[in-house]
Design an enzyme around this catalytic site. Structure first.
Site, short mmCIF file in Angstrom:
data_model
loop_
_atom_site.label_atom_id
_atom_site.label_comp_id
_atom_site.label_asym_id
_atom_site.label_seq_id
_atom_site.Cartn_x
_atom_site.Cartn_y
_atom_site.Cartn_z
CD GLU A 64 -2.98 -0.79 -0.09
OE1 GLU A 64 -3.02 0.32 -0.63
OE2 GLU A 64 -3.67 -1.75 -0.50
CE1 TYR A 148 -7.00 2.70 -0.17
CE2 TYR A 148 -4.65 2.96 0.27
CZ TYR A 148 -5.68 2.32 -0.38
OH TYR A 148 -5.40 1.27 -1.21
CG ASP A 166 -7.91 4.33 -3.97
OD1 ASP A 166 -9.10 4.30 -4.36
OD2 ASP A 166 -7.03 3.63 -4.48
#
Ligand code: SF4
Length: 419
Positions: A64, A148, A166
């Site tokens: 991520e 997020y 996102d």
């Protein structure tokens, strides 16, 4: 009736999902498509096969962070090398910043690697190596992990039923529900988080979130979305509106029929039928990047085996490109004439190397433009061959001579590779 002070009116129904049957159908359609079409990615394999929850969360976390602002295709190779070198939090916690920067070189936004490593150290030293187990705790306890990333780690690694928002999700949700107000405004973002949390599938939250992002990355793309192939087109109000249009646009009546709707396109910029679904999302105009110029000098000498060597110096440990290596550089004032910038650079090199550098000795090579996220940077490149050694005061700035091969293996930015 008036709402109690401090509470917000619920959004007008055209902009939300309120029918449980529709939510169920959307989840099923999206997940069935994901199972059929998802891309094989190394972090997905790890998340699906790694039995240890801490290792799984770490694997998702690394992916991520790397994927923030960077394309999937670029990340894959970096990710594989990273996980091979530091397969666990403990391994990463023991790495040096230099090693992290070297592996990160070329991926951009360098502070991401540094922060990831600092956070890994924290998990090992303060949390006994155990990753926090909920999105709330991940966000609260890990530096550099925002809402997020926390939602992504918790849903993908632990199966927590929490949504994510996102850039891809913003686009998909704004289109599904014709949200045309500025998608970077806090009010719209809050609305989208509520929607993502309401939609996320309760039994497969990680897959659902990845499916929504994958849809945004491969089907519901910014410029020419593939609506005909879209697995959720029957739930999409932008698509329906494109198909059926509106009888006659009436500029002073808001699109959803609610006057002054905070989620519709602004009255001054109503639906534009030539744009179709790409009417959504809308963003306030972007700030122009700052323009900057830097003089850079490639100092060259013959190394002990006759091969040329170049001098590189290390940047400060905070700020832009923190801790990375570069050719000696000097930020320039705007509008400085060529002659003046050459003199400024010569002064700088003289003070710093003790070598009698004169402006006339610097050979102008050319200019290199590099766009950072918020800076339009031009490097004015000079070269200077030396036929003796230069000893720099190591207390001043760390520096070293490198061959071309060593230069490429060092923690240098993409901009310096261009230089
Ligand atoms: Fe996006 Fe088109 Fe699918 Fe709507 S129908 S979600 S606009 S790809």
């Amino acid at each position: 009736a008036a709402l109690p002070a401090g509470t917000q009116a619920p959004p007008p129904t055209p902009h939300v999902f309120s029918d449980p049957a529709e939510i169920g159908a959307l989840r099923r359609n999206l997940l069935a498509w994901y199972d059929r079409c998802k891309r094989d990615l190394p972090w997905r394999t790890l998340a699906a096969t790694e039995p240890d929850a801490d290792r799984r969360a770490y694997a998702v976390w690394v992916s991520e962070i790397m994927l923030q602002q960077t394309q999937v295709a670029t990340v894959i190779d970096y990710y594989n090398r990273w996980m091979q070198k530091w397969p666990t939090l403990q391994a990463l916690a023991q790495a040096s910043l230099e090693e992290v920067n070297e592996l990160w070189a070329g991926l951009g936004y360098y502070s991401r690697g540094k922060r990831l490593q600092e956070a890994a150290k924290k998990v090992v030293s303060e949390l006994a190596g155990r990753m926090p187990r909920t999105a709330e705790d991940l966000q609260k306890l890990l530096p550099g992990v925002g809402r997020y990333t926390a939602g992504a780690i918790a849903s993908i690694s632990y199966g927590q039923a929490t949504g994510v928002v996102d850039g891809n999700v913003i686009r998909v949700l704004c289109r599904l529900r014709c949200i045309g107000a500025d998608s970077s405004s806090p009010a719209v973002i809050d609305q989208l988080w509520d929607m993502a949390n309401a939609l996320v599938d309760r039994s497969r939250p990680g897959d659902f979130n990845q499916a929504l992002m994958e849809l945004g990355a491969t089907v519901c793309v910014p410029k020419a979305p593939l609506c005909r192939e879209c697995p959720v087109k029957q739930h999409c109000r932008a698509w329906r509106r494109k198909l059926f249009g509106k009888p006659t646009p009436v500029p002073d009546v808001e699109d959803c029929g609610v006057g002054g709707c905070p989620l519709c396109p602004p009255a001054m910029e109503p639906w534009d039928s030539s744009l179709g679904v790409t009417n959504f999302p809308r963003k306030a105009a972007k700030k122009q990047p700052r323009v900057a110029r830097t003089a850079t000098c490639v100092l060259e000498r013959r190394g002990c085996h006759g091969a040329p060597e170049y001098l590189i110096v290390q940047r400060p440990s905070s700020g832009l490109l923190a801790g990375l290596w570069e050719f000696p550089s000097l930020p320039l004032d705007q509008d400085l004439q060529e002659e003046k910038q050459r003199e400024a650079l010569a002064d700088h090199l003289r003070a710093w190397t003790g070598w009698p550098v004169v402006a006339g000795g610097l050979r102008f090579v050319g200019e290199v433009v590099h766009i950072f996220s918020h800076i339009h940077q031009t490097y004015v490149v000079y070269s200077l061959p030396l036929d003796g050694d230069v000893t720099l005061d190591p207390a001043l700035t760390p520096s070293r001579w490198v061959t071309e091969e060593e230069f490429h293996a060092s923690a240098v930015s993409t901009a310096m590779k261009k230089v």
